[in-house]
Design a protein around this motif. Structure first.
Motif, short mmCIF file in Angstrom:
data_model
loop_
_atom_site.label_atom_id
_atom_site.label_comp_id
_atom_site.label_asym_id
_atom_site.label_seq_id
_atom_site.Cartn_x
_atom_site.Cartn_y
_atom_site.Cartn_z
N LEU A 204 0.71 -1.31 0.13
CA LEU A 204 0.10 0.07 -0.06
C LEU A 204 0.84 1.29 -0.06
O LEU A 204 1.73 1.60 0.82
CB LEU A 204 -0.78 0.04 1.19
CG LEU A 204 -2.02 1.28 1.21
CD1 LEU A 204 -3.30 0.62 1.73
CD2 LEU A 204 -1.56 2.23 2.17
N THR A 205 0.53 1.96 -1.04
CA THR A 205 1.41 3.48 -1.07
C THR A 205 0.58 4.46 -0.82
O THR A 205 -0.65 4.62 -1.24
CB THR A 205 1.83 3.62 -2.61
OG1 THR A 205 2.72 2.54 -2.72
CG2 THR A 205 2.36 4.89 -2.71
N ASN A 455 -0.20 -4.04 -5.62
CA ASN A 455 0.31 -2.87 -5.13
C ASN A 455 -0.97 -2.01 -5.21
O ASN A 455 -1.39 -1.63 -6.36
CB ASN A 455 1.53 -2.18 -5.91
CG ASN A 455 2.09 -1.15 -5.08
OD1 ASN A 455 1.63 -0.25 -5.34
ND2 ASN A 455 3.41 -1.29 -4.71
N VAL A 456 -1.31 -1.36 -4.21
CA VAL A 456 -2.36 -0.38 -4.51
C VAL A 456 -2.03 1.17 -3.85
O VAL A 456 -1.33 1.12 -2.93
CB VAL A 456 -3.58 -0.70 -3.37
CG1 VAL A 456 -4.71 0.31 -3.29
CG2 VAL A 456 -4.03 -1.90 -3.77
N THR A 488 4.65 0.94 1.14
CA THR A 488 5.76 1.11 0.13
C THR A 488 5.71 2.52 -0.38
O THR A 488 4.65 3.24 0.05
CB THR A 488 5.60 -0.09 -0.94
OG1 THR A 488 6.80 0.35 -1.77
CG2 THR A 488 4.35 0.36 -1.71
N ASP A 489 6.71 3.16 -1.34
CA ASP A 489 6.68 4.34 -1.74
C ASP A 489 6.27 4.40 -3.11
O ASP A 489 6.09 3.35 -3.79
CB ASP A 489 7.95 4.84 -1.43
CG ASP A 489 9.09 4.13 -2.29
OD1 ASP A 489 9.01 4.21 -3.45
OD2 ASP A 489 9.76 3.60 -1.74
N LEU A 490 5.87 5.62 -3.80
CA LEU A 490 5.17 5.81 -5.01
C LEU A 490 6.08 5.25 -6.16
O LEU A 490 5.81 4.84 -6.90
CB LEU A 490 4.90 7.35 -4.99
CG LEU A 490 4.17 7.65 -6.44
CD1 LEU A 490 3.21 6.80 -6.61
CD2 LEU A 490 3.87 9.17 -6.55
N MET A 491 7.33 5.48 -5.84
CA MET A 491 8.46 5.08 -6.89
C MET A 491 8.58 3.73 -7.10
O MET A 491 8.68 3.13 -8.36
CB MET A 491 9.83 5.65 -6.51
CG MET A 491 9.85 7.24 -6.35
SD MET A 491 9.13 7.83 -5.19
CE MET A 491 9.90 9.61 -5.15
N ALA A 492 8.30 3.02 -5.94
CA ALA A 492 8.32 1.75 -5.97
C ALA A 492 7.08 1.13 -6.80
O ALA A 492 7.23 -0.08 -7.46
CB ALA A 492 8.42 0.94 -4.51
N ALA A 493 6.05 1.57 -6.48
CA ALA A 493 4.76 1.02 -7.09
C ALA A 493 4.67 1.40 -8.50
O ALA A 493 4.15 0.57 -9.34
CB ALA A 493 3.58 1.99 -6.26
#
Length: 850
Positions: A204-205, A455-456, A488-493
């Motif tokens: 989850l981001t 991933n959400v 998690t972070d946006l870059m990873a998502a």
């Protein structure tokens, strides 16, 4: 929709899920039957529906508010505690009121959660737990809230299978109109039940936006520090303890979030840390909130030190408005890339972290092909959209990232999770309901495909209130045990591979929400911005220090197209007008001084034009052009109708520029002076004045020459007469006994010196006749080659103090002059600052450059 068939799948997994859902539904049948049996006679009354969970009509006359529910996601062995208030909104007293807890069946998916949240009636609800797990209120008077608290061991709730359960708190009682037990009010919420962690957790981001409205103007002070001028001091309220932005930083610093920052906000806060001014009517007053800004920026720098930061283009430009209303206006899109470059530098300079500038975020994540094109023109390769815009027709929620063509990745935020906190979160009841629904939806996502880790992304509203931020933080903290999600972070998502069946087609323009389109900045916004930009480009090009104005005006132009102006068209128009008006006032500081009527007496003379620079800094790259409207009568610089001179003036000075005018015929001629930039663009308005040409004809010259000849002849005659008189006196000798001072031969001690030799005799003895003492004639003892005149004594043809044009810095090149008429209705030129230019300081009250 992606979740239209929640909990569906393929093969044995799908079959098992279908069996579990069927069992859950069947398990709820006895509960509903017991509810109906338990209410017996009043069942018909309990089945009555009424609109709204808080309505006061029909049987729903008691409002139930849930203030706390803890723990929000219990585990085995916990005791669930629910507290709140009940308020009788009817007219009469409710007797024997009873507050009960009801637990419904396990929800069948995300759509079922939505449907349950929308229910308003009491029909079909399960029976209350009853027993000791209730609160009795003997009397419930109208309009008086009464508190309640329920505590129930989780083991008594009948929670068997992992999933989301509906929870209801109801009030039953009797009224004078209906003297039997009936359900008078109910409030529903959700209880996620996942006591043990799942093997595959949802990544989850959560985005954490730091965005505000526009506060800083284009104006700066005349000092070396260029003191900024704020439109208002409202930002201080947001930065102060308890303020919206202070709460966002304080809460976000303890959460695993990705910061999404508008660099304009931190640049404005940084400007507040030093001296600044605030508009107050027609003047400004000193700002006094430096300490607040310093503390907030310090807290933010510490909060983002080890986190992930996304910087939006400077001032958060409205991408959708640009795409739909501004793309056709020349130069509108050219502001985006510079705004991205400024964003990168601003965040790194102030917060000392390197942000990502590779993300664009249209309003509410709504996109169409034109919005995507505009977003990528700002340099972004990833566009944050939302699942209600880029819809998937799948039985589960897919990964957020997917390619949409042209090397662009769409990062699709979940609609339900992103909008969970958009309502009024100012009451504890509304906040509690929002948190429970958010947790329920997040668990439902995980249970859709328990063996498929996804991933959400959660992209909330751009400018959440302090209460909304507190509710979001509360929900994210409740996920920290990580039983079904992991942060998690946006870059990873954005880097996660897409689902093969996820939608990659961008919806057409016709699918763009009408409500959002109605809020867009109009085309006039971008036309106004273009006008201001053109004027600014001309102004900046003439300055010797353009950097002093480049940042204030460049940033102000970016702010004029900010997303924050949505819903405030009047405020947006006023801000644009303020910027343009101030820029116009600065450009007017470099101007031509109006002239009175000039008289050109003779064939040629110089014509002065004064240029004034009241800015703090010097100007250059300007050209002054002088045009004769009648070149047959008056020509400039020899044989031209238009003459020009380069202009360069220090700050706070003026310069008198000289042109040569040649008159060919008598009469008035209108002359126009105009400033241009070196590339030929008009600068300021024209200045016109009249030149009266008065040519000296041959006849006039003959008359003047004759007058001069007569004067010379008169002088010769007087000289001859004097010589003869001297000769006669010399011939008479001393026997004359004359004592008239004429004789030059008197011996010493004679006492009759006439002044010819000793210079001390009778000064009237040799006085020349009246004609000899006229202006311009030499004295009796002065040689002709050393004649002098005193001011104002020049004879015809002599040179007076204005013959050289000194009054206006002009020079008479042919013995004639340009005389400026004294017209009381027309101001004359100020004292010119000719080379070397005046080094005097600018006068008090002079308008200066910013």
């Amino acid at each position: 929709m992606a979740e239209a068939a929640d909990f569906q799948g393929t093969g044995h997994c799908a079959a098992r899920r279908w069996l579990r859902r069927t069992a859950s539904v069947l398990a709820g049948v006895p509960l509903m039957a017991s509810l109906l049996a338990g209410t017996a006679a009043p069942a018909a009354h309990a089945a009555t529906e009424s609109p709204g969970a808080t309505g006061a009509t029909g049987s729903r006359s008691v409002r139930v508010a849930l203030d706390t529910l803890a723990p929000s996601a219990p585990v085995k062995g916990d005791t669930l505690t629910i507290s709140g208030t009940v308020t009788n909104e009817g007219k009469g007293t409710v007797n024997n009121a009873q507050v009960d807890l009801r637990v419904g069946p396990r929800m069948a998916g995300r759509t079922a959660i939505d449907d349950a949240a929308a229910r308003s009636g009491v029909s079909g609800d399960v029976a209350p737990i009853g027993g000791p797990y209730k609160v009795v209120l003997p009397k419930l008077p109208a309009g008086i809230p009464q508190d309640f608290a329920l505590s129930v061991p989780v083991g008594k709730l009948g929670l068997d299978e992992d999933g989301v359960y509906q929870l209801g708190v109801s009030v039953t009682g009797k009224t004078s109109a209906a003297p039997y037990d009936q359900v008078l009010g109910i409030q529903r919420t959700f209880l996620p039940w996942q006591p043990d962690g799942t093997s595959k957790k949802t990544q989850l981001t959560a985005l954490w936006p730091l965005i505000s409205t526009t506060h800083l103007s284009a104006e700066t002070g005349p000092d070396d520090q260029q003191t900024p001028v704020f439109e208002n001091d409202e930002l201080a309220e947001e930065l102060a303890p308890g303020g919206r932005l202070e709460q966002l930083v304080s809460l976000g610093s303890r959460l695993p979030v990705t910061w999404v920052i508008d660099p304009d906000l931190i640049a404005t806060a940084d400007a507040m840390t030093r001296n600044y001014s605030v508009r107050s009517g027609d003047t400004t007053v000193p700002g006094r909130n430096q300490a607040v800004a310093i503390k907030w920026l310090d807290s933010l720098e510490k909060a983002v030190k080890d986190g992930k930061v996304v910087a939006l283009p400077f001032a958060d430009p409205d991408l959708a408005s640009l795409a739909h209303r501004g793309k056709g206006v020349s130069g509108a899109l050219s502001h985006l890339q510079p705004a991205t470059d400024v964003a990168d530098d601003t965040v790194e300079t102030i917060l000392h972290v390197k942000p990502s500038v590779d993300f664009a975020w249209p309003v509410d994540g709504a996109i169409d092909p034109s919005i995507v094109d505009v977003a990528t023109s700002a340099g972004a390769h990833k566009v944050i959209t939302r699942s209600d815009s880029l819809q998937d027709n799948l039985a589960y929620t897919p990964n957020a990232a997917r390619p949409i063509g042209g090397g662009t990745t769409a990062v699709v935020a979940d609609y339900r999770l992103s909008t969970a906190f958009q309502g009024d979160m100012s009451t504890s009841s509304s906040s509690t309901l929002a948190v429970q629904r958010f947790l329920a939806q997040s668990l439902a996502v995980t249970l859709q495909e328990p063996d498929n880790e996804r991933n959400v992304v959660v992209a909330p509203q751009r400018t959440p209130t302090a209460a909304q931020a507190q509710s979001m933080a509360r929900a994210l903290r409740d996920l920290e045990p990580e039983r079904w999600t992991e942060p998690t972070d946006l870059m990873a998502a954005a880097a996660v591979g897409p689902d093969a069946d996820a939608t990659t087609k961008v919806p057409g323009a016709s699918h763009y929400p009408k409500k959002l389109r109605a809020q867009e900045l109009p085309t006039q916004t971008f036309l106004d911005i273009k006008k201001t930009q053109d004027r600014f480009d001309k102004f900046k090009a003439i300055l010797t220090s353009p950097d002093r104005v480049a940042a204030p005006f460049g940033n102000a132009i970016s702010r004029a197209m900010s997303t924050s102006w949505r819903g405030d068209p009047d405020g947006a128009a006023q801000y644009r007008n303020t910027v343009d008006t101030y820029l116009q006032s600065l450009t007017d500081e470099v101007r031509l001084i109006p002239k009175s009527v000039l008289t050109l007496s003779g064939r040629s003379a110089t014509i002065p034009v004064t240029v004034q620079n009241q800015l703090l800094q010097g100007v250059q790259n300007l050209v002054l052009r002088l045009k004769s409207d009648n070149p047959t009568r008056l020509k400039l610089d020899g044989d031209l109708a238009v003459a020009e001179r380069p202009i360069k003036i220090d700050g706070g000075h003026s310069q008198s520029v000289k042109f040569t005018g040649a008159g060919n015929a008598n009469g008035p001629v209108q002359v126009t002076a105009q400033l241009y930039t070196v590339d030929g663009k008009l600068y300021g308005g024209p200045m016109t004045f009249q030149v009266k040409v008065s040519e000296i004809t041959p006849t006039v010259m003959l008359v003047i020459a004759g007058g001069v000849l007569l004067l010379v002849l008169a002088g010769v005659k007087m000289y001859s007469q004097r010589k003869r008189a001297v000769a006669r006196k010399a011939g008479a000798g001393p026997a004359d006994g004359g004592d008239d001072g004429e004789s030059g031969d008197d011996g010493p001690g004679d006492g009759n010196d006439d002044g010819d030799r000793g210079g001390r005799g009778d000064t009237n003895a040799d006085a020349p006749g009246p004609g000899a003492t006229g202006p311009g004639s030499p004295g009796p003892d002065a040689p002709a080659s050393d004649s002098r005149t005193t001011p104002g004594s020049a004879g015809p043809g002599g040179a007076g103090p204005d013959s050289s044009g000194a009054a206006h810095g002009t020079k008479n090149t042919a013995g004639t002059k340009a005389v400026e008429d004294t017209d009381p209705g027309q101001p004359s030129d100020p004292t010119p600052d000719t080379g070397p230019e005046s080094a005097d300081a600018s006068g008090v009250g002079e308008k200066v450059d910013r």
